[in-house]
Design a protein around this motif. Structure first.
Motif, short mmCIF file in Angstrom:
data_model
loop_
_atom_site.label_atom_id
_atom_site.label_comp_id
_atom_site.label_asym_id
_atom_site.label_seq_id
_atom_site.Cartn_x
_atom_site.Cartn_y
_atom_site.Cartn_z
N LEU A 36 0.83 -1.21 0.00
CA LEU A 36 0.00 0.00 0.00
C LEU A 36 0.86 1.26 0.00
N GLU A 37 2.09 1.14 0.52
CA GLU A 37 2.97 2.31 0.62
C GLU A 37 3.92 2.46 -0.55
N GLY A 38 4.12 1.39 -1.31
CA GLY A 38 5.06 1.45 -2.42
C GLY A 38 5.57 0.07 -2.79
N LEU A 39 6.88 -0.14 -2.64
CA LEU A 39 7.51 -1.41 -2.99
C LEU A 39 8.27 -1.93 -1.78
N SER A 40 8.04 -3.19 -1.43
CA SER A 40 8.73 -3.81 -0.31
C SER A 40 9.82 -4.73 -0.84
N LEU A 41 11.07 -4.42 -0.51
CA LEU A 41 12.20 -5.19 -1.03
C LEU A 41 12.34 -6.52 -0.30
N GLY A 42 12.68 -7.55 -1.06
CA GLY A 42 12.88 -8.86 -0.46
C GLY A 42 14.15 -8.92 0.37
N GLU A 43 15.16 -8.15 -0.03
CA GLU A 43 16.41 -8.08 0.71
C GLU A 43 16.85 -6.63 0.81
N GLU A 44 17.36 -6.26 1.96
CA GLU A 44 17.88 -4.91 2.12
C GLU A 44 19.10 -4.72 1.22
N MET A 45 19.24 -3.51 0.67
CA MET A 45 20.37 -3.17 -0.17
C MET A 45 21.25 -2.18 0.61
N THR A 46 22.54 -2.27 0.38
CA THR A 46 23.48 -1.42 1.11
C THR A 46 24.34 -0.63 0.13
N TYR A 47 24.46 0.68 0.38
CA TYR A 47 25.34 1.52 -0.43
C TYR A 47 26.10 2.45 0.51
N ASN A 48 27.41 2.45 0.36
CA ASN A 48 28.29 3.25 1.22
C ASN A 48 28.05 2.95 2.70
N GLY A 49 27.77 1.70 3.00
CA GLY A 49 27.60 1.30 4.38
C GLY A 49 26.24 1.63 4.97
N LYS A 50 25.35 2.21 4.17
CA LYS A 50 24.02 2.57 4.67
C LYS A 50 22.96 1.71 4.01
N VAL A 51 21.96 1.36 4.78
CA VAL A 51 20.94 0.41 4.34
C VAL A 51 19.83 1.12 3.57
N ILE A 52 19.44 0.51 2.47
CA ILE A 52 18.28 0.95 1.70
C ILE A 52 17.19 -0.08 1.93
N GLY A 53 16.11 0.33 2.57
CA GLY A 53 15.03 -0.60 2.89
C GLY A 53 14.01 -0.67 1.78
N ASN A 54 12.85 -0.06 1.99
CA ASN A 54 11.79 -0.13 1.00
C ASN A 54 11.73 1.12 0.13
N ILE A 55 10.88 1.07 -0.89
CA ILE A 55 10.66 2.19 -1.79
C ILE A 55 9.26 2.73 -1.50
N TYR A 56 9.17 4.04 -1.24
CA TYR A 56 7.90 4.63 -0.82
C TYR A 56 7.37 5.58 -1.90
N TRP A 57 6.05 5.65 -1.99
CA TRP A 57 5.40 6.56 -2.93
C TRP A 57 4.86 7.77 -2.20
N ASP A 58 5.20 8.97 -2.70
CA ASP A 58 4.70 10.22 -2.15
C ASP A 58 3.63 10.75 -3.11
N GLN A 59 2.38 10.63 -2.71
CA GLN A 59 1.28 11.00 -3.58
C GLN A 59 1.32 12.49 -3.92
N GLU A 60 1.63 13.32 -2.94
CA GLU A 60 1.65 14.77 -3.16
C GLU A 60 2.76 15.16 -4.14
#
Length: 435
Positions: free
Chosen positions: A238-262
């Motif tokens: 309902l919020e966007g895209l839920s990743l099956g596995e967390e992704m990491t870039y420069n040591g920081k975690v990328i969790g899910n992808i969110y949609w901003d309707q506005e």
């Protein structure tokens, strides 16, 4: 004496058998109380959730899928899924049962939406013939709490974590808002050019969202001209895209992808802050890393009946070549093809026909010279007999390739994207075409 010993021996055997029977009866009459208690607890959690359960499955065969479940006390379950538009809007009722195996287990025992991703028919599941996407429809409970159930597939080990839905979430699922997220994502991908994320380190990461393969990918080219990618499968939520596995870039975690309707845009949370997608009119990954011998692309074709007319000085060169060829016994130029045919070799081919409609090709072979900046020049090696015959008519185009230095790049116009050989120091002059 021997008879007496035989009697005693027989008596011990009988007593042993009776003992075994008594012990087995005892086991049958006293099953594992802890397992039964867990089974009862699981049953209570499933049925007593006021607004049902939501969760995701990421099968071993790829993709990701979200589900909404309402478990009834009558062994029936209603479900919705992001498998496709129909399963996202039309609830389907099937049956389930609970069984005390080695762990409390939920068995979806009649065909429902959860079986689609495990279906061995690849035309249904989108997976591999005979095994589908290697998902499950029998799940053992690993952890049970008030608002979360952690489950594991019996056959393929698929993880299914269920969360107790809120009233708002249940209403959104039943209202078809997962299907709306399909539409939002498709519309976003159609409307934007080439999305990317700028992490503030001077590197723009190309974003690739595939609704068909349910894959999210970030890509960039490093200082060594190597393409680097990180990716994860996803499920629609309902919020966007839920990743099956967390992704990491420069040591920081990328969790899910969110949609901003506005904002009508997607974003990620990076180091706790929202980072929105940006847009580019041409791909972020340089074409030079994708075009060449043994690479993704190795040929460009200019056919005026297929590609759009872009504002390139090459069009005047092409028109002069077309007119020149026609002046040689009314031969008609159909297309120009440029191919990287070897590690340091290229072929310039002209496809044309005569007045009888017979098709011909005229080829010239070049050695590719590359300077320190990656720019290309073409050194003549040989031409075929047809080029010897018609080359004078095509002189403007042949001279264009032989007298200029080029860089490989993308060009865009009229909503189309093409590969191009751009004349160095003159961005308005480029040979371009479809791959």
């Amino acid at each position: 004496m021997k008879t007496k010993l035989n009697y005693i021996y027989t008596l011990f055997i009988v007593m042993g058998l009776l003992g075994c029977s008594l012990e087995e009866d005892l086991v049958l009459e006293n099953p594992d109380e802890r397992l039964l208690a867990s089974l009862e607890e699981l049953q209570g959690k499933l049925q007593n959730a006021a607004h049902g359960w939501i969760g995701n499955i990421y099968p071993a065969g790829g993709k990701g899928f979200s589900f909404y479940f309402e478990f009834g006390a009558n062994g029936r379950v209603n479900m919705l899924s992001d498998f496709n538009d129909a399963t996202a809007t039309d609830a389907y009722e099937s049956s389930y049962r609970l069984k005390a195996l080695q762990r409390p287990t939920i068995i979806f025992d009649t065909y429902g939406y959860i079986h689609l991703i495990a279906d061995p028919d690849e035309s249904i599941s989108g997976g591999v013939r005979g095994s589908g996407l290697k998902s499950d429809f029998e799940f053992a409970a690993i952890s049970i709490s008030d608002d979360m159930l952690e489950l594991e597939g019996i056959k393929n080990g698929s993880k299914l974590t269920l969360f107790a839905a809120t009233q708002a979430q249940a209403e959104a699922w039943k209202g078809g808002e997962i299907s709306e997220m399909f539409r939002i994502t498709r519309s976003f991908l159609d409307e934007v050019g080439f999305p990317y994320i700028d992490f503030g380190d001077g590197i723009r990461q190309a974003v690739d969202i595939s609704s068909s393969s349910k894959m999210f990918q970030l890509s960039y080219v490093d200082d060594n001209e190597q393409s680097i990618s990180i990716s994860s499968n996803f499920a629609f939520t309902l919020e966007g895209l839920s990743l099956g596995e967390e992704m990491t870039y420069n040591g920081k975690v990328i969790g899910n992808i969110y949609w901003d309707q506005e904002a009508s845009n997607f974003y990620i949370l990076y180091d706790g802050n929202p980072l929105y997608f940006s847009n580019s009119p041409t791909p972020i990954i340089p074409l030079r890393t994708l075009f060449g011998f043994g690479k993704q692309y190795n040929m460009l074709t200019y056919n005026p009946l297929v590609v759009s007319a872009l504002p390139s000085k090459f069009l005047d060169v092409y028109e002069a070549g077309r007119a020149g060829l026609f002046g040689l016994s009314s031969r008609r130029l159909n297309r120009v093809e440029f191919t990287i045919s070897g590690a340091n070799e290229a072929i310039l081919n002209f496809a044309y026909n005569n007045t009888a409609g017979s098709n011909f090709n005229a080829r010239t072979t070049y050695r590719i010279r590359t300077d320190d900046e990656g720019n290309l020049t073409f050194e003549f090696i040989a031409r075929d007999n047809n080029t010897n015959v018609v080359g004078s008519g095509l002189a403007s185009i042949i001279n264009y390739f032989e007298s200029n230095k080029f860089r490989i790049d993308w060009v865009a116009g009229d909503g189309n994207l093409y590969g191009a050989l751009v004349v160095v120091d003159d961005d308005e002059s480029y040979f371009y075409g479809a791959f």
